[in-house]
Design a protein around this motif. Sequence first.
Motif, mmCIF file in Angstrom:
data_model
loop_
_atom_site.group_PDB
_atom_site.id
_atom_site.type_symbol
_atom_site.label_atom_id
_atom_site.label_comp_id
_atom_site.label_asym_id
_atom_site.label_seq_id
_atom_site.Cartn_x
_atom_site.Cartn_y
_atom_site.Cartn_z
ATOM 1 N N LYS A 1 -8.659 -2.384 9.889
ATOM 2 C CA LYS A 1 -7.612 -2.394 8.873
ATOM 3 C C LYS A 1 -6.287 -2.096 9.558
ATOM 4 O O LYS A 1 -6.189 -1.180 10.375
ATOM 5 C CB LYS A 1 -7.889 -1.356 7.791
ATOM 6 C CG LYS A 1 -6.808 -1.319 6.702
ATOM 7 C CD LYS A 1 -7.249 -0.531 5.484
ATOM 8 C CE LYS A 1 -7.389 0.946 5.764
ATOM 9 N NZ LYS A 1 -7.703 1.704 4.545
ATOM 10 N N ASN B 1 -9.764 -6.468 4.037
ATOM 11 C CA ASN B 1 -9.438 -5.280 3.252
ATOM 12 C C ASN B 1 -8.608 -5.652 2.021
ATOM 13 O O ASN B 1 -7.485 -5.188 1.840
ATOM 14 C CB ASN B 1 -8.654 -4.286 4.117
ATOM 15 C CG ASN B 1 -9.392 -3.947 5.403
ATOM 16 O OD1 ASN B 1 -10.422 -3.291 5.395
ATOM 17 N ND2 ASN B 1 -8.865 -4.429 6.525
ATOM 18 N N GLY C 1 -6.852 -3.018 -0.367
ATOM 19 C CA GLY C 1 -7.191 -1.725 0.202
ATOM 20 C C GLY C 1 -8.667 -1.394 0.191
ATOM 21 O O GLY C 1 -9.064 -0.290 0.582
ATOM 22 N N ALA D 1 0.843 -1.198 0.000
ATOM 23 C CA ALA D 1 0.000 0.000 0.000
ATOM 24 C C ALA D 1 0.866 1.231 0.000
ATOM 25 O O ALA D 1 0.908 1.988 0.958
ATOM 26 C CB ALA D 1 -0.926 -0.006 1.211
ATOM 27 N N GLU E 1 -2.386 -1.063 8.993
ATOM 28 C CA GLU E 1 -1.425 -0.476 8.068
ATOM 29 C C GLU E 1 -0.042 -0.519 8.713
ATOM 30 O O GLU E 1 0.126 -0.092 9.850
ATOM 31 C CB GLU E 1 -1.812 0.964 7.739
ATOM 32 C CG GLU E 1 -3.217 1.105 7.177
ATOM 33 C CD GLU E 1 -3.645 2.556 7.042
ATOM 34 O OE1 GLU E 1 -2.818 3.439 7.369
ATOM 35 O OE2 GLU E 1 -4.786 2.811 6.630
ATOM 36 N N ASP F 1 -11.798 -1.376 1.860
ATOM 37 C CA ASP F 1 -12.178 -1.560 3.259
ATOM 38 C C ASP F 1 -13.434 -2.407 3.422
ATOM 39 O O ASP F 1 -14.418 -2.263 2.691
ATOM 40 C CB ASP F 1 -12.419 -0.195 3.927
ATOM 41 C CG ASP F 1 -11.144 0.611 4.051
ATOM 42 O OD1 ASP F 1 -10.119 0.159 3.529
ATOM 43 O OD2 ASP F 1 -11.190 1.690 4.661
ATOM 44 N N GLY G 1 -4.477 -8.663 1.449
ATOM 45 C CA GLY G 1 -5.119 -7.663 2.297
ATOM 46 C C GLY G 1 -6.126 -8.275 3.250
ATOM 47 O O GLY G 1 -6.507 -7.677 4.255
#
Length: 392
Positions: free
Chosen positions: A82, A201, A204, A30, A84, A206, A241
């Motif tokens: 999510k 996710n 990306g 990402a 990151e 969601d 993801g």
Amino acid sequence: MNVKTVKTIIISFVAGAFLTGGFWLGVQNASYFKETSTADRSTTSNADNTQKGAVKNVSLMETTGSNVIADMLDLAGPAVVKIETESTRRGSSNRDLFFRHFFGEDYQIPQQERTTQSLGTGFIISKDGYILTNHHVVNGAQQIKVNMSGAEQKYTAKVIGQDPELDLAVLKIDAGKELPILELGNSDQIRVGEWSVAIGNPYGLDHTVTVGVISAKQRPLNIGQARFKDLLQTDASINPGNSGGPLLNLSGEVIGINTAINAEGQGIGFAIPINTVQEVLDDLINKGKVARPWLGISMQDLTPELARYLEVDVKEGAVIGFVSEGSPAEKAGLAQGDIIVEIDKQKVTSSEQLAEIIGNAKVGDRHQLLLLRNGQMNTVSVTIGEKNYNSQ
């Protein structure tokens, strides 16, 4: 000579998810993430508020009708987050390798720091902010941010515990308020053919929801350091993801943690059974790890062909192929080429049998090995050590 080999699948996470051996671990690169400020990390650890002591807040046991999945997701969705991550590594660029190709090995390649950003999924299991996800989602990350559905603020997460062998990690965030949670179900009671719902996710996107069935149980799979014997297989779509996200039943209970897909097929995804997770959850929270027994050898079966090659009379056993430096095996004097024929006066019929015995031992246990070396039988005492993944 026909020597049995073991095929190992190695997964690389330098820039997100990579295809290896036909399997994807669902970490999505990402690079489009925006920079965010780092909030103060919480160091509070309260095991009493974990799932085993949590109050059930997701239940649709009596729900009927065509909207049962949508109704379940209304309750379960807010507890899915999510994740990151940001990692900094030193390496060389393709341009530098190009120059070395033309200027020779004497060309000094500069080591540059490179930042990679990836994302995965997790879910909240306690109201004070404990989160379950995959080890490979957060492995090596210098910064971890957690984004809850509908919230503008991202929370900085701290890794509380990790287990590479089961591909599990527990994170902790300090949200300053009670958080929605998911209830952990009973994966042993799941039947093949039952509905399964994955939330994650992928790429990306969601809170993507996919629906399928449990297509098989107890699937064995080796991915990197992870050794699975009883994965749940589902045809609910799982993509990069999705890793670390929950696999749910229609009651909104977590029955598995999505961890990998077979990239060579469609509708073949795998999840860690939640009962397997619960067996080690307390250790991950309270100790930060799971103590794994370790002897420190690689082995292969003593086949008739190998016995003839080695010119030995024994027909069954496990041949040591490698002894790790500093391992319990090395300290006990085991060496490459030794043939282990008994453990605690029990015959060793295969390397898999011996590995299972060692795997079921406890750290600190002592075992007597009968081994054949240079035509002579020797008895050796070994003490099982604790596996250190940093040295493997």
